[in-house]
Design an enzyme around this catalytic site. Structure first.
Site, mmCIF file in Angstrom:
data_model
loop_
_atom_site.group_PDB
_atom_site.id
_atom_site.type_symbol
_atom_site.label_atom_id
_atom_site.label_comp_id
_atom_site.label_asym_id
_atom_site.label_seq_id
_atom_site.Cartn_x
_atom_site.Cartn_y
_atom_site.Cartn_z
ATOM 1 N N HIS A 33 -67.883 -19.916 -29.477
ATOM 2 C CA HIS A 33 -66.555 -20.518 -29.296
ATOM 3 C C HIS A 33 -65.475 -19.456 -29.204
ATOM 4 O O HIS A 33 -64.378 -19.615 -29.752
ATOM 5 C CB HIS A 33 -66.245 -21.497 -30.423
ATOM 6 C CG HIS A 33 -66.806 -22.870 -30.192
ATOM 7 N ND1 HIS A 33 -68.144 -23.145 -30.290
ATOM 8 C CD2 HIS A 33 -66.209 -24.046 -29.848
ATOM 9 C CE1 HIS A 33 -68.348 -24.434 -30.019
ATOM 10 N NE2 HIS A 33 -67.190 -25.003 -29.753
ATOM 11 N N ASP A 42 -68.716 -27.331 -33.476
ATOM 12 C CA ASP A 42 -69.166 -28.608 -32.914
ATOM 13 C C ASP A 42 -69.949 -29.440 -33.918
ATOM 14 O O ASP A 42 -70.118 -30.648 -33.721
ATOM 15 C CB ASP A 42 -70.023 -28.375 -31.659
ATOM 16 C CG ASP A 42 -69.191 -27.881 -30.486
ATOM 17 O OD1 ASP A 42 -67.976 -27.680 -30.654
ATOM 18 O OD2 ASP A 42 -69.769 -27.688 -29.400
ATOM 19 N N HIS A 118 -70.049 -32.291 -29.545
ATOM 20 C CA HIS A 118 -70.350 -31.325 -28.474
ATOM 21 C C HIS A 118 -70.459 -32.090 -27.161
ATOM 22 O O HIS A 118 -71.342 -32.955 -26.993
ATOM 23 C CB HIS A 118 -71.662 -30.610 -28.834
ATOM 24 C CG HIS A 118 -72.224 -29.705 -27.796
ATOM 25 N ND1 HIS A 118 -71.571 -28.578 -27.343
ATOM 26 C CD2 HIS A 118 -73.421 -29.733 -27.135
ATOM 27 C CE1 HIS A 118 -72.343 -27.953 -26.452
ATOM 28 N NE2 HIS A 118 -73.459 -28.638 -26.308
ATOM 29 N N GLU A 120 -71.565 -31.766 -24.196
ATOM 30 C CA GLU A 120 -72.787 -31.874 -23.388
ATOM 31 C C GLU A 120 -73.839 -32.802 -23.996
ATOM 32 O O GLU A 120 -74.819 -33.147 -23.335
ATOM 33 C CB GLU A 120 -73.399 -30.484 -23.174
ATOM 34 C CG GLU A 120 -72.589 -29.552 -22.274
ATOM 35 C CD GLU A 120 -71.491 -28.792 -23.003
ATOM 36 O OE1 GLU A 120 -71.049 -29.239 -24.079
ATOM 37 O OE2 GLU A 120 -71.069 -27.747 -22.492
HETATM 38 ZN ZN ZN Z 1 -66.876 -26.964 -29.283
HETATM 39 MN MN MN Z 2 -69.519 -27.592 -27.451
#
Ligand code: ZN
Ligand code: MN
Length: 265
Positions: A33, A42, A118, A120
């Site tokens: 990050h 996350d 998160h 994704e």
């Molecule tokens: Zn993140």
């Molecule tokens: Mn993420």
């Protein structure tokens, strides 16, 4: 808040057998990050939100989070080529979620909230939940109800205007940006070093992805927008908005679902 893992099994069982028992499962990632922050926002952020929401509900617990997530994508997390980012195949994540839900259902749990942190992960969570619901129907369980949410979806336009007076780039480019950094400054100040924030323009991507990815499209910082305007005060506002919104949604939605099982099953 009540942490499932910290209970003895008999106390856990009696809580599960109490009418309307609800379990939160945070789903995160281990992902870079930027140079100014640890690699676990996350998972820490949805866990902190789940803890706070649990405090406001009558019979809720937080299960240990899933600390790994689906592969970081370049346009939303910098990309999976980045050092430190440690990801699961989508199938692994879906099956992990399916397995955990199957076990909770075996214990008698019928109300679950998957709290995503998160970007994704989203569709792989949906897949895990879909398979778990299908399994439960095959096993004669008809009253399993699962809510899936990503906490940032509870940050409304008013809050966005207030926190981003200079303009909002969208949640995907928020990777390591103002939202996550502010929340981490508020919740875990020791894991943020603002002196290392790299100020840069929001990342620019074409309207497609190429694989293998071209690493040069990811800003050198690993973040997709600047965290320069992050503050712990903004983090506190974000936390309040998410906890209030999620508590209200969970309360409202689950109170409308009748409890048909005998809690002493
Ligand atoms: Zn993140
Ligand atoms: Mn993420």
């Amino acid at each position: 808040m009540v942490q499932m893992a910290e209970l003895d099994w008999m106390t856990y069982q009696s809580r599960v057998n109490t009418k309307g028992c609800l379990i939160f499962l945070p789903v995160g990632a281990l992902e870079q990050h930027g140079p100014h922050m640890s690699m676990n926002p996350d998972v820490l952020i949805p866990q902190a939100i789940a803890d706070a929401v649990t405090d406001r509900l009558d019979n809720a617990m937080v299960a240990p989070p899933i600390a790994y997530g689906y592969k970081s994508q370049q346009q939303s997390g910098g990309g999976n080529h980045m050092p430190g980012t440690t990801s699961l195949d989508g199938h692994t994540l879906s099956c992990t979620i399916r397995d955990i839900i199957r076990e909770l259902v075996r214990h008698g749990v019928r109300r679950i909230v998957l709290m995503n942190g998160h970007y994704e992960n989203s569709m792989f969570i949906v897949e895990g939940v879909d398979l778990a619901i299908r399994d439960s129907h095959h096993n004669g369980v008809e009253d399993l109800n699962i809510m899936i949410l990503s906490y940032w979806d509870f940050v409304g336009d008013d809050t966005i205007k207030r926190l981003y007076p200079e303009g909002f780039t969208g949640w995907d480019l928020e990777h390591g940006g103002v939202m996550e950094t502010s929340l981490m400054m508020h919740l875990y100040p020791d894991l943020v070093d603002i002196s290392k924030i790299i100020d840069h323009e929001p990342a620019e991507f074409p309207p497609y992805d190429m694989f293998p990815v071209d690493p040069s499209l990811t800003p050198a910082s690993g973040t997709l927008s600047s965290a320069k305007n992050a503050t712990p005060e903004k983090g506190e506002i974000l936390m309040k908005v998410c906890v209030t919104g999620i508590t209200d949604a969970v309360r409202k939605k689950f109170s409308s679902i009748p409890i048909i099982s005998d809690p002493a099953r």
